[in-house]
Design an enzyme around this catalytic site. Structure first.
Site, mmCIF file in Angstrom:
data_model
loop_
_atom_site.group_PDB
_atom_site.id
_atom_site.type_symbol
_atom_site.label_atom_id
_atom_site.label_comp_id
_atom_site.label_asym_id
_atom_site.label_seq_id
_atom_site.Cartn_x
_atom_site.Cartn_y
_atom_site.Cartn_z
ATOM 1 N N GLY A 16 0.822 -1.220 0.000
ATOM 2 C CA GLY A 16 0.000 0.000 0.000
ATOM 3 C C GLY A 16 0.850 1.262 0.000
ATOM 4 O O GLY A 16 2.075 1.219 0.178
ATOM 5 N N ILE A 18 1.033 3.778 2.193
ATOM 6 C CA ILE A 18 1.728 4.021 3.466
ATOM 7 C C ILE A 18 2.695 2.872 3.769
ATOM 8 O O ILE A 18 3.860 3.076 4.116
ATOM 9 C CB ILE A 18 0.714 4.161 4.627
ATOM 10 N N ARG A 38 -2.134 -9.177 -1.677
ATOM 11 C CA ARG A 38 -3.171 -10.073 -2.210
ATOM 12 C C ARG A 38 -2.669 -10.878 -3.385
ATOM 13 O O ARG A 38 -3.098 -11.991 -3.603
ATOM 14 C CB ARG A 38 -4.402 -9.252 -2.613
ATOM 15 N N LEU A 67 -7.740 -10.240 3.548
ATOM 16 C CA LEU A 67 -8.306 -9.933 4.868
ATOM 17 C C LEU A 67 -9.485 -10.828 5.218
ATOM 18 O O LEU A 67 -9.721 -11.138 6.388
ATOM 19 C CB LEU A 67 -8.760 -8.469 4.906
ATOM 20 N N ALA A 87 -3.331 -3.137 6.321
ATOM 21 C CA ALA A 87 -4.256 -3.440 5.215
ATOM 22 C C ALA A 87 -5.694 -3.091 5.576
ATOM 23 O O ALA A 87 -6.207 -3.491 6.625
ATOM 24 C CB ALA A 87 -4.155 -4.916 4.843
ATOM 25 N N SER A 131 -7.000 5.714 12.154
ATOM 26 C CA SER A 131 -7.213 6.958 11.411
ATOM 27 C C SER A 131 -7.773 8.022 12.358
ATOM 28 O O SER A 131 -8.363 7.677 13.394
ATOM 29 C CB SER A 131 -8.213 6.728 10.280
ATOM 30 N N LYS A 170 -13.337 2.403 9.854
ATOM 31 C CA LYS A 170 -12.126 2.586 10.654
ATOM 32 C C LYS A 170 -12.412 2.562 12.149
ATOM 33 O O LYS A 170 -11.667 1.972 12.927
ATOM 34 C CB LYS A 170 -11.430 3.893 10.263
ATOM 35 N N SER A 210 -5.702 9.092 -1.116
ATOM 36 C CA SER A 210 -4.646 10.101 -0.975
ATOM 37 C C SER A 210 -4.112 10.542 -2.331
ATOM 38 O O SER A 210 -3.786 11.703 -2.538
ATOM 39 C CB SER A 210 -3.465 9.526 -0.193
HETATM 40 P P1 NAP Z 1 -3.727 1.764 -0.088
HETATM 41 O O1 NAP Z 1 -2.498 2.139 -0.840
HETATM 42 O O2 NAP Z 1 -4.970 1.582 -0.869
HETATM 43 O O3 NAP Z 1 -3.414 0.514 0.819
HETATM 44 C C1 NAP Z 1 -4.405 -0.340 1.266
HETATM 45 C C2 NAP Z 1 -3.821 -1.717 1.438
HETATM 46 O O4 NAP Z 1 -4.841 -2.592 1.952
HETATM 47 C C3 NAP Z 1 -3.339 -2.311 0.113
HETATM 48 O O5 NAP Z 1 -2.190 -3.061 0.351
HETATM 49 C C4 NAP Z 1 -4.505 -3.215 -0.256
HETATM 50 O O6 NAP Z 1 -4.136 -4.299 -1.078
HETATM 51 C C5 NAP Z 1 -4.914 -3.721 1.103
HETATM 52 N N1 NAP Z 1 -6.236 -4.310 1.069
HETATM 53 C C6 NAP Z 1 -7.420 -3.721 0.782
HETATM 54 N N2 NAP Z 1 -8.417 -4.642 0.823
HETATM 55 C C7 NAP Z 1 -7.833 -5.826 1.128
HETATM 56 C C8 NAP Z 1 -8.328 -7.147 1.319
HETATM 57 N N3 NAP Z 1 -9.619 -7.458 1.179
HETATM 58 N N4 NAP Z 1 -7.427 -8.115 1.634
HETATM 59 C C9 NAP Z 1 -6.101 -7.836 1.767
HETATM 60 N N5 NAP Z 1 -5.581 -6.613 1.594
HETATM 61 C C10 NAP Z 1 -6.449 -5.621 1.285
HETATM 62 O O7 NAP Z 1 -4.080 2.901 0.991
HETATM 63 P P2 NAP Z 1 -3.241 3.592 2.149
HETATM 64 O O8 NAP Z 1 -3.590 5.035 2.066
HETATM 65 O O9 NAP Z 1 -1.806 3.199 2.129
HETATM 66 O O10 NAP Z 1 -3.952 2.978 3.430
HETATM 67 C C11 NAP Z 1 -3.301 2.083 4.321
HETATM 68 C C12 NAP Z 1 -3.961 2.161 5.672
HETATM 69 O O11 NAP Z 1 -3.873 3.497 6.166
HETATM 70 C C13 NAP Z 1 -5.448 1.807 5.685
HETATM 71 O O12 NAP Z 1 -5.704 1.117 6.889
HETATM 72 C C14 NAP Z 1 -6.118 3.173 5.719
HETATM 73 O O13 NAP Z 1 -7.402 3.114 6.284
HETATM 74 C C15 NAP Z 1 -5.142 3.923 6.613
HETATM 75 N N6 NAP Z 1 -5.208 5.380 6.514
HETATM 76 C C16 NAP Z 1 -4.938 6.009 5.341
HETATM 77 C C17 NAP Z 1 -4.973 7.398 5.287
HETATM 78 C C18 NAP Z 1 -4.651 8.138 4.040
HETATM 79 O O14 NAP Z 1 -4.893 9.360 3.972
HETATM 80 N N7 NAP Z 1 -4.065 7.493 3.036
HETATM 81 C C19 NAP Z 1 -5.311 8.132 6.436
HETATM 82 C C20 NAP Z 1 -5.581 7.455 7.627
HETATM 83 C C21 NAP Z 1 -5.523 6.077 7.652
HETATM 84 P P3 NAP Z 1 -4.241 -4.229 -2.689
HETATM 85 O O15 NAP Z 1 -3.080 -3.400 -3.148
HETATM 86 O O16 NAP Z 1 -4.187 -5.635 -3.113
HETATM 87 O O17 NAP Z 1 -5.562 -3.552 -3.007
#
Ligand code: NAP
Length: 352
Positions: A16, A18, A38, A67, A87, A131, A170, A210
């Protein structure tokens, strides 16, 4: 809880936006990383991790895990004292079934990972990527509570699967995590609660909201006006570092707001415009709230969302995180400039 740096660590969703920075920093630091993804065979999704691992001191091992598939994390967790559970889907627009697309993977996935930790005896600490939206639901909540700023003491009590489903996913996942953590005593739980995460990306294959947010400020999507919305902003690299400090600081505990500063969308535009100048289709003004409210359904938002989130201040107190983790946050100007520059370098945005 003291964590042995010679033991491998697990990072869920390692590809992902982050997590990729987290994995890279850990590998550079000589830590062996078990990263779940995945689809380990998908070069577009994991190529950047393999690149980060080449030449790094730590060793990267990829594991396949979803997940929603029970027991999927047990193998990757073997031998790990430290687990970073990042994730979770971060998707806001175009959801058909928020329960299935957001809430189930967030909540059932968190249970799945934390229950695996109950079975794997080596685990001593779990750091969950939570979050700020598990602290508040709508921006208006802060004013209704009579607060000037949020601390880690607050919980989102206003989101549901039908209203602000991502925020609900979240808070429900974080609550489930604390329940599971409190029912045992072998491992401790810490959370990192980031605001809107921005900054350079190691991957262009992420669905993270993001990555689309800043593009829409410059590609003309919001040219007729930006809504008067405020966000707590934080750099993706600082979020990754906060996870690492939370993992390895023995005395650290609890929830951690990860926000550098609050800025409105209009302030973001002004910062970027001052740095990158003309040549982009910048928003022309702050759109009046009644217009935003009226047009909301056409833009894919509910009017309730506009009422509760446009025109309300939103502030976060990051002092506990700075103290407990010994972390300094980068200025938002740096984050925005480097995020924008990368989009130009990658051809995602073009000058007119
Ligand atoms: P991201 O790049 O979309 O990362 C999400 C990750 O979760 C990816 O590795 C994705 O895998 C995985 N995922 C989603 N559904 C899944 C499933 N069913 N089974 C296994 N893996 C799954 O987004 P990110 O911004 O880095 O977010 C990472 C974390 O930070 C999340 O928990 C998000 O809620 C939290 N967060 C993000 C922000 C922000 O502004 N970006 C702010 C606060 C909190 P795939 O690549 O295979 O889809």
């Amino acid at each position: 809880m003291q964590i042995d740096k010679t033991k491998p660590v697990l990072v869920t969703g390692g590809n992902g936006y982050i997590a990729s920075w987290l994995v890279k920093y850990l590998l550079e630091d000589g830590v062996d990383v078990h990263a779940t993804v995945r689809d380990p065979g998908n070069q577009a999704k994991v190529g950047h991790l393999l690149k980060a691992a080449a030449g790094a001191k730590g060793k990267l091992t990829l594991f396949k895990a979803d997940l929603l598939s029970e027991g999927a994390y047990d193998a990757a967790m073997q031998g790990c004292e430290l687990v970073f559970h990042t994730a979770s889907p971060f998707v806001i627009k175009g959801l058909n079934d928020p329960q299935k697309d957001l809430v189930d993977p967030a909540v059932m996935g968190t249970r799945n990972v934390l229950e695996a930790a109950n079975r794997v005896a080596s685990v001593k600490r779990i750091v969950l990527t939570a979050s700020v939206v598990s602290i508040y639901g709508d921006a208006v909540d802060m004013s209704q509570l009579g607060l000037k700023t949020y601390t880690e003491a607050y919980w989102n009590t206003t989101s549901t699967v039908d209203h602000q489903p991502y925020n609900y996913s979240k808070v429900a996942a974080e609550r489930a995590a604390w329940d599971i953590a409190k029912a045992q005593s072998r491992w401790d739980l810490l959370t990192i609660n980031p605001g809107l995460v921005l900054g350079p990306s190691l991957t262009s294959a992420s669905d993270s909201t993001s990555l689309s947010t800043i593009r829409e400020l410059a590609d003309g999507t919001l040219m007729s006006g930006v809504p008067d919305m405020e966000f707590g902003l934080v750099d993706v690299r600082d979020v990754a570092l906060a996870h690492i400090k939370a993992g390895y600081t023995a005395s650290a505990s609890g929830r951690h707001i990860a926000v550098s500063a609050s800025v409105t969308m209009w302030q973001i535009v002004q910062i970027l415009k001052a740095r990158f100048g003309r040549g982009y289709r910048w928003p022309l003004m702050v759109a009046p709230k009644p217009i935003v409210w009226l047009l909301a359904p056409l833009q894919g938002y509910s009017r309730r969302f506009v009422s509760g989130n446009v025109g309300w201040p939103l502030k976060f107190d990051n002092s506990y995180t700075r103290k407990d983790l010994g972390l300094q946050f980068r200025p938002v100007e740096t984050t925005l400039a480097e995020h924008f520059q990368q989009m130009l370098d990658d051809g995602i945005l073009k000058k007119r």
